[in-house]
Design a protein around this motif. Structure first.
Motif, PDB file in Angstrom:
ATOM      1  N   VAL A  51      -8.782   3.579  -8.713  1.00  0.00           N
ATOM      2  CA  VAL A  51      -7.547   2.832  -8.464  1.00  0.00           C
ATOM      3  C   VAL A  51      -7.392   2.668  -6.956  1.00  0.00           C
ATOM      4  O   VAL A  51      -7.302   3.649  -6.220  1.00  0.00           O
ATOM      5  N   TYR A  52      -7.404   1.410  -6.497  1.00  0.00           N
ATOM      6  CA  TYR A  52      -7.166   1.123  -5.088  1.00  0.00           C
ATOM      7  C   TYR A  52      -5.685   0.831  -4.901  1.00  0.00           C
ATOM      8  O   TYR A  52      -5.138  -0.075  -5.526  1.00  0.00           O
ATOM      9  N   VAL A  53      -5.052   1.598  -4.038  1.00  0.00           N
ATOM     10  CA  VAL A  53      -3.619   1.425  -3.800  1.00  0.00           C
ATOM     11  C   VAL A  53      -3.425   0.791  -2.415  1.00  0.00           C
ATOM     12  O   VAL A  53      -4.082   1.186  -1.438  1.00  0.00           O
ATOM     13  N   HIS A  54      -2.546  -0.193  -2.338  1.00  0.00           N
ATOM     14  CA  HIS A  54      -2.240  -0.895  -1.077  1.00  0.00           C
ATOM     15  C   HIS A  54      -1.909   0.133   0.004  1.00  0.00           C
ATOM     16  O   HIS A  54      -1.119   1.050  -0.233  1.00  0.00           O
ATOM     17  N   PRO A  55      -2.504  -0.005   1.208  1.00  0.00           N
ATOM     18  CA  PRO A  55      -2.263   0.998   2.258  1.00  0.00           C
ATOM     19  C   PRO A  55      -0.785   1.113   2.651  1.00  0.00           C
ATOM     20  O   PRO A  55      -0.367   2.152   3.160  1.00  0.00           O
ATOM     21  N   GLU A  56      -0.004   0.037   2.403  1.00  0.00           N
ATOM     22  CA  GLU A  56       1.415   0.098   2.784  1.00  0.00           C
ATOM     23  C   GLU A  56       2.336   0.501   1.636  1.00  0.00           C
ATOM     24  O   GLU A  56       3.562   0.329   1.730  1.00  0.00           O
ATOM     25  N   ALA A  57       1.784   1.008   0.560  1.00  0.00           N
ATOM     26  CA  ALA A  57       2.627   1.458  -0.562  1.00  0.00           C
ATOM     27  C   ALA A  57       3.576   2.553  -0.061  1.00  0.00           C
ATOM     28  O   ALA A  57       3.206   3.352   0.804  1.00  0.00           O
ATOM     29  N   ARG A  78      -6.516  -2.606  -8.909  1.00  0.00           N
ATOM     30  CA  ARG A  78      -5.814  -2.690  -7.620  1.00  0.00           C
ATOM     31  C   ARG A  78      -4.301  -2.686  -7.841  1.00  0.00           C
ATOM     32  O   ARG A  78      -3.790  -3.454  -8.654  1.00  0.00           O
ATOM     33  N   VAL A  79      -3.622  -1.824  -7.097  1.00  0.00           N
ATOM     34  CA  VAL A  79      -2.165  -1.713  -7.203  1.00  0.00           C
ATOM     35  C   VAL A  79      -1.552  -2.118  -5.862  1.00  0.00           C
ATOM     36  O   VAL A  79      -2.021  -1.676  -4.805  1.00  0.00           O
ATOM     37  N   GLY A  80      -0.533  -2.962  -5.910  1.00  0.00           N
ATOM     38  CA  GLY A  80       0.102  -3.468  -4.693  1.00  0.00           C
ATOM     39  C   GLY A  80       1.075  -2.471  -4.081  1.00  0.00           C
ATOM     40  O   GLY A  80       1.148  -1.310  -4.480  1.00  0.00           O
ATOM     41  N   LYS A  81       1.877  -2.948  -3.109  1.00  0.00           N
ATOM     42  CA  LYS A  81       2.732  -2.007  -2.363  1.00  0.00           C
ATOM     43  C   LYS A  81       4.140  -1.877  -2.933  1.00  0.00           C
ATOM     44  O   LYS A  81       4.917  -1.047  -2.470  1.00  0.00           O
ATOM     45  N   ALA A  82       4.488  -2.692  -3.942  1.00  0.00           N
ATOM     46  CA  ALA A  82       5.860  -2.650  -4.462  1.00  0.00           C
ATOM     47  C   ALA A  82       6.199  -1.293  -5.084  1.00  0.00           C
ATOM     48  O   ALA A  82       5.323  -0.614  -5.629  1.00  0.00           O
ATOM     49  N   GLU A  83       7.462  -0.935  -4.985  1.00  0.00           N
ATOM     50  CA  GLU A  83       7.952   0.278  -5.669  1.00  0.00           C
ATOM     51  C   GLU A  83       8.237  -0.066  -7.127  1.00  0.00           C
ATOM     52  O   GLU A  83       8.534  -1.219  -7.441  1.00  0.00           O
ATOM     53  N   SER A  84       8.156   0.906  -8.001  1.00  0.00           N
ATOM     54  CA  SER A  84       8.464   0.668  -9.416  1.00  0.00           C
ATOM     55  C   SER A  84       9.536   1.627  -9.881  1.00  0.00           C
ATOM     56  O   SER A  84       9.711   2.709  -9.316  1.00  0.00           O
ATOM     57  N   VAL A  85      10.220   1.207 -10.953  1.00  0.00           N
ATOM     58  CA  VAL A  85      11.224   2.073 -11.566  1.00  0.00           C
ATOM     59  C   VAL A  85      10.680   2.498 -12.925  1.00  0.00           C
ATOM     60  O   VAL A  85      10.244   1.655 -13.713  1.00  0.00           O
ATOM     61  N   ALA A  86      10.670   3.785 -13.176  1.00  0.00           N
ATOM     62  CA  ALA A  86      10.155   4.278 -14.459  1.00  0.00           C
ATOM     63  C   ALA A  86      11.053   3.797 -15.596  1.00  0.00           C
ATOM     64  O   ALA A  86      12.276   3.724 -15.440  1.00  0.00           O
ATOM     65  N   PRO A  87      10.461   3.418 -16.742  1.00  0.00           N
ATOM     66  CA  PRO A  87      11.308   3.015 -17.878  1.00  0.00           C
ATOM     67  C   PRO A  87      12.089   4.213 -18.416  1.00  0.00           C
ATOM     68  O   PRO A  87      11.722   5.362 -18.158  1.00  0.00           O
ATOM     69  N   ALA A  88      13.177   3.921 -19.153  1.00  0.00           N
ATOM     70  CA  ALA A  88      13.983   5.009 -19.701  1.00  0.00           C
ATOM     71  C   ALA A  88      13.104   5.931 -20.552  1.00  0.00           C
ATOM     72  O   ALA A  88      13.297   7.143 -20.566  1.00  0.00           O
ATOM     73  N   SER A  89      12.142   5.342 -21.261  1.00  0.00           N
ATOM     74  CA  SER A  89      11.213   6.163 -22.047  1.00  0.00           C
ATOM     75  C   SER A  89       9.809   5.604 -21.907  1.00  0.00           C
ATOM     76  O   SER A  89       9.589   4.406 -22.105  1.00  0.00           O
TER      77      SER A  89
END
Ligand code: NAD
Length: 462
Positions: free
Chosen positions: A170-176, A204-215
């Motif tokens: 998994v490549y993660v964006h350096p600015e994550a 490849r995963v970008g730099k955006a933040e994510s919100v975990a789902p309720a479940s």
């Protein structure tokens, strides 16, 4: 079935919905297993697959590496058992290595130091996940070289693993962001039985933040999803998995498949729509139907697909055009139509279905290969455009999946198709569906522009 009554049929064979798995049945029979061990024949393992309520992994996670991601990951995966040092007697459910600290060729040695002693400590259906920084985006030449090296390492590890274990990068964006929430949905997918037939892949995963789902068990709750070509095969299973994950599902297929479509709709609790995706007004009809009933669409899966195989020298225009139209022109037109009308909402998800034939090419499939490679072009081209609207687009590229499509392949090629992969077997429709559900998750907002093969690390096009 053609398997004789006195042969004990293994789970791999018993589970397949397509043609009988001759090699799989033989190798799981008592004489077959005996011969296989004597002759050193490849033995496909029974892959662990998702069941609600079962632990995600068959053992604890061994976490290593000193990059920017290890500690955030520990904070995100609180429901996993995480260990920091290798115990010789333990079988780990996963080895996770944060390689983002490797910024020079010399530091690649860290891979050897972490993985070499642990390679015999991976449980059956265990996971290896290497986390790196997207090479094109890192700060220095040395770091770019070292990060790119992770790909060859991970793909080779995947080829060495036994008993259904898999490896991914998994490549993660350096600015994550420092909490790395954008990577969580990807990690949870890879560190689970849902990724059973995904092997040797780079995501490849970008730099955006994510919100975990309720479940995490119902990540699609409140979402409206459309699946084309859903009367049978992979599409029907996608509908089933989406419904399991909490989505309201519209299943679409050609009018001629009406009976099977109603059966699928009834079985999974979906709404059926008779729709030929190649109809000039397909996007309008879909938009109207979904808006009237459900107020719009959150997820669209372009799964409808056909093959019309012939050597190019013998191909007629009809075969050529129908395959390009169903597999490529229709998804492109429908996505554009739904986006232009605003029916595919902010935060929407587009998921296309490519094929390893679109990566490797296939004899007798110039039309199909062109269409499925075009699907990859569609993902590449549309990802940056759709991101402005908060919509992601990704594709799966299935390898050999047990369906009516692959049951039609001649027996020799079919057995070879199953065996020529690191996992030594064909995949199930659910393996493709789980990967699509991962892309569809609201928590996958940082995941766009990817093509993930669901092929057991098939040698074709590798
Ligand atoms: P399938 O033939 O079992 O199902 C395809 C469905 O699409 C059918 O129900 C069919 O009626 C529907 N369809 C065909 N034309 C349509 C149209 N114009 N409008 C609406 N629906 C239409 O195939 P499958 O194996 O489930 O494949 C699903 C997708 O996965 C396809 O895109 C296929 O190319 C791709 N794929 C499959 C495999 C595999 O091993 N089975 C491998 C790689 C890719």
């Amino acid at each position: 079935d053609t398997v004789p009554a006195n042969v004990k049929v293994g789970t791999v064979a018993a589970k397949s919905k397509g043609a009988p798995n001759l090699y799989g049945s033989f190798i799981h029979s008592a004489p077959g297993a005996f011969l296989a061990s004597k002759l050193g024949l490849p033995q496909p393992a029974e892959l662990r697959r998702y069941k609600a309520g079962e632990p995600a992994l068959p053992g604890p996670v061994l976490l290593g590496g000193k990059g920017r991601l290890a500690e955030p990951i520990r904070a995100l995966l609180t429901d996993y058992t995480i260990a920091d040092s290798l115990e010789s007697g333990t079988k780990y459910g996963a080895l996770v290595f944060d390689a983002t600290g490797i910024d020079s060729i010399e530091k690649l040695e860290q891979l050897f130091e972490f993985f070499q002693p642990a390679m015999r400590n991976i449980a059956p259906s265990g996971r290896v996940v290497v986390l790196g920084s997207t090479p094109e985006l890192v700060g220095s030449v040395d770091e770019q070289i070292a990060q790119r090296a992770l790909e060859g390492f991970t793909r080779s590890v995947a080829k060495e693993l036994l008993r259904g274990a898999t490896a991914q990068l998994v490549y993660v964006h350096p600015e994550a962001g420092s909490s790395a929430t954008g990577v969580e949905s990807t990690l949870r997918f890879l560190l689970s039985a849902k990724s059973a037939f995904v092997d040797g892949q780079v995501i490849r995963v970008g730099k955006a933040e994510s919100v975990a789902p309720a479940s995490w068990d119902k990540p699609l709750a409140g979402k409206v999803a459309v699946v084309t070509g859903a009367a049978r095969g992979i599409g029907a299973t996608i509908a089933e998995v989406f419904a399991r994950d909490g989505a309201t599902v519209i299943v679409a297929d050609i009018p001629a498949a009406g009976e099977a479509l109603s059966e699928t709709a009834n079985k999974v609790g979906a709404t059926a729509l008779a729709l030929d995706v190649t109809a000039p007004d397909a996007a309008e009809r879909l938009a109207e139907f979904a808006t009237e009933r459900f107020g719009g669409i959150d997820i669209v899966v372009h799964n409808a697909g056909i093959t019309r195989d012939k050597l190019l020298a013998n191909m007629d225009e009809g075969r050529w055009n129908s395959v390009i139209n169903v597999n490529l022109a229709a998804p492109h037109r429908i996505t554009s139509g739904l986006v232009a009308k605003g029916v595919l909402k902010e935060g929407g998800r587009v998921i296309d279905v490519s094929s390893i034939a679109g990566i490797a090419g296939n004899r007798g499939q110039t039309n199909y290969g062109a269409s499925k490679a075009g699907v990859i072009g569609m993902v590449d081209a549309e990802a940056p455009l759709l991101s402005e609207k908060g919509i992601t687009i990704n594709a799966v590229a299935p390898g050999f999946i047990e369906t009516a499509m692959t049951a039609a392949i001649p027996v020799g090629t079919r057995e070879a198709g199953r065996l020529m992969s690191s996992l030594l077997q064909g995949g199930q429709t659910v393996d493709v569906a789980e990967t699509i559900a991962y892309f569809a998750s609201p928590a996958s907002n940082a995941v766009s522009g990817n093509v993930v093969r669901v092929c057991g690390q098939s040698l074709i096009g590798a």
